[in-house]
Design an enzyme around this catalytic site. Structure first.
Site, mmCIF file in Angstrom:
data_model
loop_
_atom_site.group_PDB
_atom_site.id
_atom_site.type_symbol
_atom_site.label_atom_id
_atom_site.label_comp_id
_atom_site.label_asym_id
_atom_site.label_seq_id
_atom_site.Cartn_x
_atom_site.Cartn_y
_atom_site.Cartn_z
ATOM 1 N N ARG A 30 -35.440 -57.180 -48.043
ATOM 2 C CA ARG A 30 -34.392 -57.859 -47.143
ATOM 3 C C ARG A 30 -34.612 -57.074 -45.642
ATOM 4 N N GLU A 45 -58.864 -58.325 -34.890
ATOM 5 C CA GLU A 45 -59.201 -59.113 -33.842
ATOM 6 C C GLU A 45 -58.487 -60.460 -33.994
ATOM 7 N N ASP A 58 -31.769 -38.761 -41.468
ATOM 8 C CA ASP A 58 -31.176 -39.803 -42.608
ATOM 9 C C ASP A 58 -29.685 -39.551 -42.521
ATOM 10 N N THR A 85 -39.291 -41.086 -41.151
ATOM 11 C CA THR A 85 -39.551 -39.675 -40.649
ATOM 12 C C THR A 85 -40.035 -39.701 -39.202
ATOM 13 N N ALA A 125 -43.964 -49.301 -41.965
ATOM 14 C CA ALA A 125 -44.930 -49.835 -42.652
ATOM 15 C C ALA A 125 -44.425 -49.699 -44.204
ATOM 16 N N LYS A 171 -45.980 -39.915 -52.087
ATOM 17 C CA LYS A 171 -46.206 -41.183 -52.261
ATOM 18 C C LYS A 171 -47.500 -41.818 -52.149
ATOM 19 N N GLY A 208 -35.360 -53.988 -54.471
ATOM 20 C CA GLY A 208 -36.413 -54.917 -53.806
ATOM 21 C C GLY A 208 -36.654 -54.175 -52.537
ATOM 22 N N CYS A 225 -39.590 -36.213 -46.806
ATOM 23 C CA CYS A 225 -40.988 -36.738 -46.705
ATOM 24 C C CYS A 225 -42.049 -36.024 -47.007
ATOM 25 N N TYR A 282 -38.160 -50.918 -49.737
ATOM 26 C CA TYR A 282 -39.204 -49.928 -49.738
ATOM 27 C C TYR A 282 -39.943 -49.272 -50.816
ATOM 28 N N ILE A 283 -38.832 -48.674 -51.406
ATOM 29 C CA ILE A 283 -39.248 -47.679 -52.560
ATOM 30 C C ILE A 283 -39.856 -48.515 -53.878
ATOM 31 N N GLU A 339 -43.063 -50.175 -53.290
ATOM 32 C CA GLU A 339 -44.263 -49.052 -53.086
ATOM 33 C C GLU A 339 -44.677 -48.468 -54.565
ATOM 34 N N HIS A 354 -65.094 -57.293 -33.165
ATOM 35 C CA HIS A 354 -65.545 -58.179 -34.128
ATOM 36 C C HIS A 354 -66.815 -57.361 -35.139
ATOM 37 N N CYS A 393 -42.780 -39.506 -48.319
ATOM 38 C CA CYS A 393 -44.120 -40.196 -47.886
ATOM 39 C C CYS A 393 -45.502 -39.513 -48.260
HETATM 40 P P1 FAD Z 1 -35.089 -34.696 -44.967
HETATM 41 O O1 FAD Z 1 -36.475 -34.704 -44.962
HETATM 42 O O2 FAD Z 1 -34.409 -35.364 -46.455
HETATM 43 O O3 FAD Z 1 -34.551 -33.058 -44.972
HETATM 44 C C1 FAD Z 1 -33.351 -32.681 -45.616
HETATM 45 C C2 FAD Z 1 -33.326 -31.233 -45.973
HETATM 46 O O4 FAD Z 1 -31.999 -30.787 -45.975
HETATM 47 C C3 FAD Z 1 -33.618 -31.274 -47.542
HETATM 48 O O5 FAD Z 1 -34.994 -30.315 -47.432
HETATM 49 C C4 FAD Z 1 -32.758 -30.645 -48.227
HETATM 50 O O6 FAD Z 1 -32.968 -29.834 -49.270
HETATM 51 C C5 FAD Z 1 -31.863 -29.992 -47.147
HETATM 52 N N1 FAD Z 1 -30.309 -29.580 -47.395
HETATM 53 C C6 FAD Z 1 -29.439 -30.718 -47.726
HETATM 54 N N2 FAD Z 1 -28.335 -30.302 -47.575
HETATM 55 C C7 FAD Z 1 -28.519 -28.663 -47.364
HETATM 56 C C8 FAD Z 1 -27.589 -27.699 -47.408
HETATM 57 N N3 FAD Z 1 -26.346 -27.952 -47.751
HETATM 58 N N4 FAD Z 1 -28.102 -26.515 -47.070
HETATM 59 C C9 FAD Z 1 -29.311 -26.208 -46.841
HETATM 60 N N5 FAD Z 1 -30.226 -27.267 -46.833
HETATM 61 C C10 FAD Z 1 -29.841 -28.561 -47.139
HETATM 62 N N6 FAD Z 1 -40.398 -42.610 -44.243
HETATM 63 C C11 FAD Z 1 -41.489 -42.828 -43.495
HETATM 64 O O7 FAD Z 1 -41.571 -42.584 -42.221
HETATM 65 N N7 FAD Z 1 -42.605 -43.184 -44.106
HETATM 66 C C12 FAD Z 1 -42.724 -43.259 -45.397
HETATM 67 O O8 FAD Z 1 -43.868 -43.627 -46.005
HETATM 68 C C13 FAD Z 1 -41.683 -42.733 -46.123
HETATM 69 N N8 FAD Z 1 -41.686 -42.759 -47.545
HETATM 70 C C14 FAD Z 1 -40.823 -42.556 -48.197
HETATM 71 C C15 FAD Z 1 -40.767 -42.482 -49.575
HETATM 72 C C16 FAD Z 1 -39.957 -42.066 -50.465
HETATM 73 C C17 FAD Z 1 -39.946 -41.921 -52.037
HETATM 74 C C18 FAD Z 1 -38.581 -41.572 -49.874
HETATM 75 C C19 FAD Z 1 -37.368 -41.118 -50.724
HETATM 76 C C20 FAD Z 1 -38.400 -41.779 -48.584
HETATM 77 C C21 FAD Z 1 -39.641 -42.011 -47.528
HETATM 78 N N9 FAD Z 1 -39.264 -41.997 -46.166
HETATM 79 C C22 FAD Z 1 -40.396 -42.471 -45.466
HETATM 80 C C23 FAD Z 1 -38.275 -41.586 -45.611
HETATM 81 C C24 FAD Z 1 -38.277 -40.090 -45.142
HETATM 82 O O9 FAD Z 1 -38.721 -39.348 -46.240
HETATM 83 C C25 FAD Z 1 -36.787 -39.844 -44.407
HETATM 84 O O10 FAD Z 1 -36.684 -40.749 -43.454
HETATM 85 C C26 FAD Z 1 -36.954 -38.568 -43.752
HETATM 86 O O11 FAD Z 1 -37.519 -37.370 -44.657
HETATM 87 C C27 FAD Z 1 -35.905 -37.954 -43.252
HETATM 88 O O12 FAD Z 1 -35.998 -36.686 -42.598
HETATM 89 P P2 FAD Z 1 -34.449 -35.844 -42.487
HETATM 90 O O13 FAD Z 1 -34.902 -34.561 -41.625
HETATM 91 O O14 FAD Z 1 -33.505 -36.550 -42.131
HETATM 92 O O15 FAD Z 1 -34.350 -35.324 -44.081
HETATM 93 P P1 NDP Z 2 -33.704 -50.034 -49.276
HETATM 94 O O1 NDP Z 2 -32.560 -49.939 -48.577
HETATM 95 O O2 NDP Z 2 -34.970 -50.161 -48.588
HETATM 96 O O3 NDP Z 2 -33.735 -50.911 -50.521
HETATM 97 C C1 NDP Z 2 -32.617 -51.045 -51.689
HETATM 98 C C2 NDP Z 2 -32.949 -52.314 -52.367
HETATM 99 O O4 NDP Z 2 -31.816 -51.884 -53.605
HETATM 100 C C3 NDP Z 2 -32.607 -53.463 -51.911
HETATM 101 O O5 NDP Z 2 -33.340 -54.212 -52.556
HETATM 102 C C4 NDP Z 2 -31.113 -53.966 -52.331
HETATM 103 O O6 NDP Z 2 -30.929 -55.227 -52.377
HETATM 104 C C5 NDP Z 2 -31.044 -53.261 -53.763
HETATM 105 N N1 NDP Z 2 -29.711 -52.830 -54.240
HETATM 106 C C6 NDP Z 2 -28.962 -51.888 -53.373
HETATM 107 N N2 NDP Z 2 -27.961 -51.580 -54.167
HETATM 108 C C7 NDP Z 2 -28.000 -52.434 -55.557
HETATM 109 C C8 NDP Z 2 -27.403 -52.443 -56.579
HETATM 110 N N3 NDP Z 2 -26.122 -51.869 -56.853
HETATM 111 N N4 NDP Z 2 -27.851 -53.396 -57.474
HETATM 112 C C9 NDP Z 2 -29.093 -53.689 -57.574
HETATM 113 N N5 NDP Z 2 -29.714 -53.623 -56.407
HETATM 114 C C10 NDP Z 2 -29.289 -52.905 -55.351
HETATM 115 O O7 NDP Z 2 -33.961 -48.757 -50.216
HETATM 116 P P2 NDP Z 2 -35.103 -47.892 -50.905
HETATM 117 O O8 NDP Z 2 -34.326 -46.999 -51.884
HETATM 118 O O9 NDP Z 2 -36.140 -48.675 -51.130
HETATM 119 O O10 NDP Z 2 -35.391 -46.777 -49.758
HETATM 120 C C11 NDP Z 2 -34.639 -45.936 -48.906
HETATM 121 C C12 NDP Z 2 -34.991 -45.956 -47.481
HETATM 122 O O11 NDP Z 2 -36.023 -44.962 -47.356
HETATM 123 C C13 NDP Z 2 -35.506 -47.219 -47.036
HETATM 124 O O12 NDP Z 2 -34.728 -48.103 -46.479
HETATM 125 C C14 NDP Z 2 -36.343 -46.506 -45.894
HETATM 126 O O13 NDP Z 2 -35.629 -46.151 -44.712
HETATM 127 C C15 NDP Z 2 -36.865 -45.189 -46.347
HETATM 128 N N6 NDP Z 2 -38.261 -45.425 -46.946
HETATM 129 C C16 NDP Z 2 -39.132 -45.533 -46.069
HETATM 130 C C17 NDP Z 2 -40.479 -45.828 -46.591
HETATM 131 C C18 NDP Z 2 -41.584 -46.346 -45.534
HETATM 132 O O14 NDP Z 2 -41.638 -46.306 -44.283
HETATM 133 N N7 NDP Z 2 -42.711 -46.846 -46.056
HETATM 134 C C19 NDP Z 2 -40.880 -45.862 -47.991
HETATM 135 C C20 NDP Z 2 -39.736 -45.673 -48.722
HETATM 136 C C21 NDP Z 2 -38.339 -45.273 -48.171
HETATM 137 P P3 NDP Z 2 -30.355 -56.080 -51.166
HETATM 138 O O15 NDP Z 2 -31.424 -56.316 -50.548
HETATM 139 O O16 NDP Z 2 -30.044 -57.359 -52.224
HETATM 140 O O17 NDP Z 2 -29.280 -55.267 -50.771
#
Ligand code: FAD
Ligand code: NDP
Length: 453
Positions: free
Chosen positions: A204, A439, A302, A310, A340, A51, A175, A43, A177-178, A181, A434, A48
């Site tokens: 989806r 609203e 995750d 997060t 969101a 981004k 298609g 995150c 979240y990522i 965005e 308003h 998050c």
């Molecule tokens: P993480 O935050 O991924 O932390 C896991 C940690 O474990 C990492 O630092 C990794 O290095 C460490 N680790 C892994 N294996 C080992 C090991 N063997 N030894 C030591 N350390 C290790 N969520 C939102 O709510 N809002 C958003 O706007 C949003 N935007 C996102 C945008 C992007 C591009 C991405 C990829 C994700 C986004 N998310 C968003 C999702 C959010 O980032 C994750 O859901 C969240 O970070 C999960 O937290 P976590 O603690 O499970 O894991």
């Molecule tokens: P998503 O699960 O949101 O979307 C994955 C997309 O990839 C879908 O459109 C899916 O299609 C498509 N897809 C999957 N496999 C294939 C394939 N083999 N070939 C072509 N298309 C494929 O994943 P993201 O990577 O966007 O984000 C991962 C997660 O991170 C999110 O689900 C969310 O939990 C978290 N996140 C949250 C954010 C936020 O809160 N604002 C921002 C960014 C990430 P189909 O629909 O057809 O399955």
């Protein structure tokens, strides 16, 4: 002499791991957290936060244009991608420092390196064995890429956040979240963006009206959406890449980004050898208390693939610490979790979408589409869409959905109402503020005719 070195060892200092470690540490537990990369996790370092900073940065392009409608004359504006990236990196360093300080202040020992489970109470980090009564796996997730020829040329969101320069053209596959965005960020900055999706529409699982409104708005901003299309292969071409699509047509681009989902980071951690069961998605299988199949080993965030956000990882951390360190059993509730999408325009949503609600019983639907007041003077042709899904029998509001400026901020407030079980009658009895867009959520009175469903 304590039986173990620590009361708790957390594997992973991301959103969930840092919160659980510091809460347990502040209660007096002896805690270590093992982190192999940067403190803060996905995150803060790759998700998050960076981004959202790029979303803010990109949005200025429209803000400058819109200002003209309000009497501003702007001099020439220029944008420098590398300045934005370095400002963003500077902020991430500051945040990492804060996270490290929080751990120190909570008396949590930070162990830097890759941790591997040796047995139910032992983590090995670079040959050092650390023992604990409880182990919390919070290792997050990583991008999933389909195995197609040339996939090694594609970048993921990790690299997109650190590109050295902005491409002229980008193809984003996926298609979710990522994808939407990053499409919004690149398009606002003038990059020619094409999204390739295998489905008929974006996002989806979201409400159908939301998906359609967003797709329309993105297309109006010049983003091309190639629907029901699969990329078969990627080849290096002069100055860029050639993508061969499902219908054998070829698409040229400068950069290929895959945003095709993420999978739990559970391999190579020694989990299965220690008897920890993984589910069919290779996520740590946990019960409602985040307990794995091995007593004393827990997992949150995750890596459990429950709801990958997060605030959910953080809430799971709280529930774990309350239950295990305060003898106050707390179960995480996954009902009415708002979320969101920071697309342009953004989405905010909480509760059931219309299809999910209809599968449970009769519903009434209220929809409002309008042009935000701000755009009456800017002339920008961008609408807002709001939708309420109401259970007909109980009058309970089951879902609130919005696409438009400030949607995430507005829906956060409405999530409290849904969590409290608010009815449509109570929405109607609430006085609006308003003039706002929000609203509209308390003034929608006309049900959408069933014939339009
Ligand atoms: P993480 O935050 O991924 O932390 C896991 C940690 O474990 C990492 O630092 C990794 O290095 C460490 N680790 C892994 N294996 C080992 C090991 N063997 N030894 C030591 N350390 C290790 N969520 C939102 O709510 N809002 C958003 O706007 C949003 N935007 C996102 C945008 C992007 C591009 C991405 C990829 C994700 C986004 N998310 C968003 C999702 C959010 O980032 C994750 O859901 C969240 O970070 C999960 O937290 P976590 O603690 O499970 O894991
Ligand atoms: P998503 O699960 O949101 O979307 C994955 C997309 O990839 C879908 O459109 C899916 O299609 C498509 N897809 C999957 N496999 C294939 C394939 N083999 N070939 C072509 N298309 C494929 O994943 P993201 O990577 O966007 O984000 C991962 C997660 O991170 C999110 O689900 C969310 O939990 C978290 N996140 C949250 C954010 C936020 O809160 N604002 C921002 C960014 C990430 P189909 O629909 O057809 O399955």
């Amino acid at each position: 002499m304590p039986k173990f070195d620590f009361d708790l060892i957390t594997l992973g200092a991301g959103s969930g791991g840092v919160r659980a470690s510091r809460l347990a540490g502040s209660l007096g537990a002896r805690v270590a957290v093992v982190e192999k990369a940067r403190v803060g996790g996905t995150c803060v370092m790759r998700g998050c936060i960076p981004k959202k900073l790029l979303v803010y940065g990109a949005h200025f392009a429209e803000d400058f244009e819109d200002a003209r409608g309000y009497g501003w004359t702007l001099g020439p504006t220029t944008f420098d991608w590398s300045s934005l990236i370095s400002a963003k990196n500077h902020e991430l360093e500051r945040l990492e420092g804060i996270y490290r300080r929080i751990l120190r202040d909570s008396k949590v020992e930070l162990v830097e390196g890759k941790g591997v489970l040796a047995d139910a109470h032992t983590i090995e980090v670079d040959g050092r064995a650390l023992t604990a009564e409880r182990i919390l796996v919070a290792t997050g997730s990583k991008p999933t890429l389909p195995k197609i020829p040339g996939i090694e040329y594609a970048i993921t969101s990790n690299e997109a956040l650190d590109l050295m320069q902005m491409p002229r053209r980008v193809v984003i596959v996926g298609g979710g979240y990522i994808a939407v965005e990053f499409a919004g960020i690149f398009a606002a900055l003038g990059v020619e963006v094409t999204i390739v999706i295998r489905a008929a529409n974006l996002l989806r699982g979201f409400d159908e009206d939301i998906c359609q409104s967003l797709a329309k708005a993105m297309e109006a901003k010049g983003i091309t959406i190639c629907r029901e299309t699969v990329v078969r292969s990627i080849e290096k071409a002069p100055g860029g890449y050639s993508l061969v699509l499902s219908g054998r047509e070829v698409m040229e681009t400068d950069l290929v980004m895959y945003a095709t989902g993420r999978h739990p980071n559970t391999s190579g951690l020694g989990l299965e050898d220690a008897g920890v069961k993984l589910n069919d998605r290779k996520a740590v299988a946990v019960d409602e208390w985040s307990r794995s199949s091995v007593p004393g080993i827990f997992a949150i965030g995750d890596c459990t693939d429950r709801m990958n956000l997060t605030p959910v990882a953080i809430a799971e951390a709280h529930a774990f610490v309350e239950t295990e360190f305060k003898a106050h059993p707390v179960r995480m509730s996954y009902e009415n979790v708002p979320s969101a999408v920071f697309s342009q325009p953004p989405i905010g949503t909480v509760g059931l979408n219309e299809a999910e609600a209809r599968a449970r019983g009769d519903v009434d639907v209220y929809i409002s589409r309008f042009k935000p007041l701000k755009h009456t003077l800017t002339g920008r042709d961008e609408g807002t869409m709001m939708k309420l899904v109401v259970d007909r029998a109980s009058d309970r509001v089951l879902g609130c959905h919005m696409v438009g400026p400030d949607a995430p901020e507005i829906i956060q407030g409405l999530a409290v109402a849904l969590k409290c079980g608010a009815t449509k009658g109570q929405f109607d009895a609430t006085v609006g503020i308003h003039p706002t867009a929000a609203e509209e959520f308390v003034t929608m009175r006309t049900k959408r005719p069933e014939t339009d469903a």
